[in-house]
Every structure is written in C-alpha cells, then in structure tokens.
Write an enzyme that holds these catalytic residues in place. Sequence first.
Site, short mmCIF file in Angstrom:
data_model
loop_
_atom_site.label_atom_id
_atom_site.label_comp_id
_atom_site.label_asym_id
_atom_site.label_seq_id
_atom_site.Cartn_x
_atom_site.Cartn_y
_atom_site.Cartn_z
N ASN A 9 0.90 -1.20 -0.31
CA ASN A 9 0.09 -0.41 -0.14
C ASN A 9 1.16 1.10 -0.21
O ASN A 9 1.48 1.41 0.71
CB ASN A 9 -0.84 0.00 1.62
N TRP A 10 1.28 2.02 -1.10
CA TRP A 10 2.17 2.75 -1.59
C TRP A 10 1.04 4.14 -0.25
O TRP A 10 2.01 4.96 -0.52
CB TRP A 10 2.23 3.15 -2.77
N LYS A 11 0.32 3.90 -0.63
CA LYS A 11 -0.29 5.04 0.54
C LYS A 11 -0.19 6.89 -0.73
O LYS A 11 -0.23 6.61 -1.84
CB LYS A 11 -0.20 5.47 2.01
N HIS A 97 -9.26 1.47 4.66
CA HIS A 97 -8.58 1.13 5.46
C HIS A 97 -8.55 2.47 6.66
O HIS A 97 -9.25 2.94 6.52
CB HIS A 97 -6.76 1.85 4.81
N GLU A 99 -7.01 4.50 8.29
CA GLU A 99 -6.31 6.30 7.72
C GLU A 99 -7.69 6.51 6.59
O GLU A 99 -8.20 7.36 6.81
CB GLU A 99 -5.46 6.35 5.91
N GLU A 169 -5.22 -4.81 10.65
CA GLU A 169 -4.36 -4.14 10.83
C GLU A 169 -4.39 -2.85 12.05
O GLU A 169 -5.69 -2.06 11.46
CB GLU A 169 -4.41 -2.90 9.01
N GLY A 175 2.54 2.12 10.75
CA GLY A 175 3.52 3.22 10.25
C GLY A 175 4.68 3.88 11.57
O GLY A 175 5.33 4.80 11.92
N SER A 215 3.32 -2.20 9.87
CA SER A 215 5.12 -2.56 10.59
C SER A 215 5.87 -3.27 9.91
O SER A 215 7.20 -3.61 10.76
CB SER A 215 5.83 -2.13 11.91
N GLY A 236 3.01 -0.62 4.13
CA GLY A 236 2.92 0.60 3.52
C GLY A 236 3.98 0.68 3.51
O GLY A 236 4.95 0.69 2.68
N GLY A 237 4.89 1.67 4.68
CA GLY A 237 6.45 1.77 4.30
C GLY A 237 7.39 1.34 4.01
O GLY A 237 8.23 1.59 2.42
P1 13P Z 1 3.35 0.65 7.81
O1 13P Z 1 3.53 -0.96 7.07
O2 13P Z 1 3.58 1.64 7.49
O3 13P Z 1 2.92 0.54 8.82
O4 13P Z 1 1.51 0.51 7.20
C1 13P Z 1 1.17 -0.47 7.32
C2 13P Z 1 -0.59 -0.18 6.64
O5 13P Z 1 -1.30 0.42 6.57
C3 13P Z 1 -0.88 -0.65 5.04
O6 13P Z 1 -1.95 -0.70 4.82
#
Ligand code: 13P
Length: 252
Positions: A9-11, A97, A99, A169, A175, A215, A236-237
């Site tokens: 997930n590049w966000k 998600h 967010e 999640e 994050g 993470s 994500g990251g």
């Molecule tokens: P991180 O891997 O950056 O913690 O993010 C997880 C996430 O929200 C994937 O959708």
Amino acid sequence: MRKKIAAANWKMNCTLPQAEDLLNKLSTANVHVTEEKISIIAVPYAYLLLAKQILAAKQNIFVAAQNCYTKKSGAYTGEISAEMLQSMQIPYVIIGHSERRDYFNETNSMLADKVNIALEYNIQPIFCCGEALDIREAGTQNSFVEKQLKDSLFHLTNEQIIKVVIAYEPIWAIGTGKTATNEQAQEMHQHIRKVLAGKFGNDIANNISILYGGSVKGANAEEIFAQPDVDGGLVGGASLNAEEFSTIINSL
Ligand code: 13P
C-alpha cells in the site's frame, strides 16, 4: 486453498518519476510468485495504468486501487468509481483502511456500500479492520473487530464473501515501527476466521486470506507470515523500497 498475498500500500507517496522507478525495479526483481502466492501493488489512482503497463509481463503480480466511492458515477468531484476501476481492469481495491476511516470519516455502513459496489464491478475488496491503542489497552479488540466485520461484510452471500481479502491492521502498529507480536497477530487472525466461520461456515472461512498489516518489514515478515492464520501482509512504508518489498514477497 486460500492464497498467500504480499500486498503493498503505497498510500499518498511517490512522484511520477519515483513511481516509475519503483515499478521498474519491481518488474525486474527476483521474486517468487505463483498462482497461490501472489503480490498486489496498491498505487495512487494517477499511477494505476502506468503500474499495469510496467507490470504487464509479471504474472501473479496485480495492481490495486487504494479506495473507491460508494456511487456508480455522477457529481462527486475528486472521487473514483468501481466502474472506472473495472474499465481499467484493476482486480483489487483496498476498502476501509484505518486512514480512510479516521481522516475521511468512513463508517462501517459506508464501507458496506463500498464493498457492494466493488463486488458489483467484479473487483475484489481488500477489507481492512483493526483497533486503536485504547481499545487494545481496554482488552476489547476482539469485539471491536467483530463489529467491523459484521457491519460491513455480514450481509454478503457466500459467493461474495469468498472474493473478499481481509487485512487486519492494528492502528497502533501502523507506521509506528511497533509490530504486533506473532502471538497477537495469530490470536486476532484466528478470531477473525472464527467470526467468519460462524456466519459463512468453516469451508468458506478457511478459504479467505487474512493479511496482517502494521510495520511489516523484510526482517520480520517471515515469522509473522509463518503464523497459521496469517496469510501474508499489507505493507505500507517498507513497500516503497523494491528490495525490501521483494524480501517480503519472498517471505510468503
Ligand atoms: P506500515 O507498514 O507503514 O506500518 O503501514 C501499514 C499499512 O497501513 C498498510 O496498509
């Protein structure tokens, strides 16, 4: 058998040149994917077609959108529809998600509508659930996640639910560098599968992929993915680095 999935997930990250570079690196990376072990890359809308084009020759690596709107089409400035995604042959979409829930006030009932419209257009939802830190500290995470699943997914038929991928999640792990322990992840995934089995039956629950997100990195993917009810990750990251994400794919 349920699929193992390493999803990125590049966000809201990457300029066009950065996206192109990352996709090119992924397209030549030495990753082991099969029909049963797939990767899904959720990029910003603006790069969906670019991602499809660059990854076209890569079998078992799919492109996803990070969201879609509840309506078919119309005067909803800035939104994207499931019909548009289908017309670009995008096979997956992330729905709900944390967010989106937190910053854009997406509710369980709105997410039920999004799941419905995605399925109507033959796009598989990657449905996210997970609790915030205060809920975890109060020890009520199981009932909280259960309600998210009930409110947004329990109206589906057996034929529909089987197309849904679940991503657990925990918000406190997103994050933050603070991953859930293997035991915490397994415990919740087992709970989610039990909740699904209670509604849709064991056979169906055993065939739904449940991903862990929060993470996940190259260094911890293998042990988390080794948990019996963890079928991969939503990352994500660490998905913004081709080498790191390749390690994660190869940890499936
Ligand atoms: P991180 O891997 O950056 O913690 O993010 C997880 C996430 O929200 C994937 O959708």
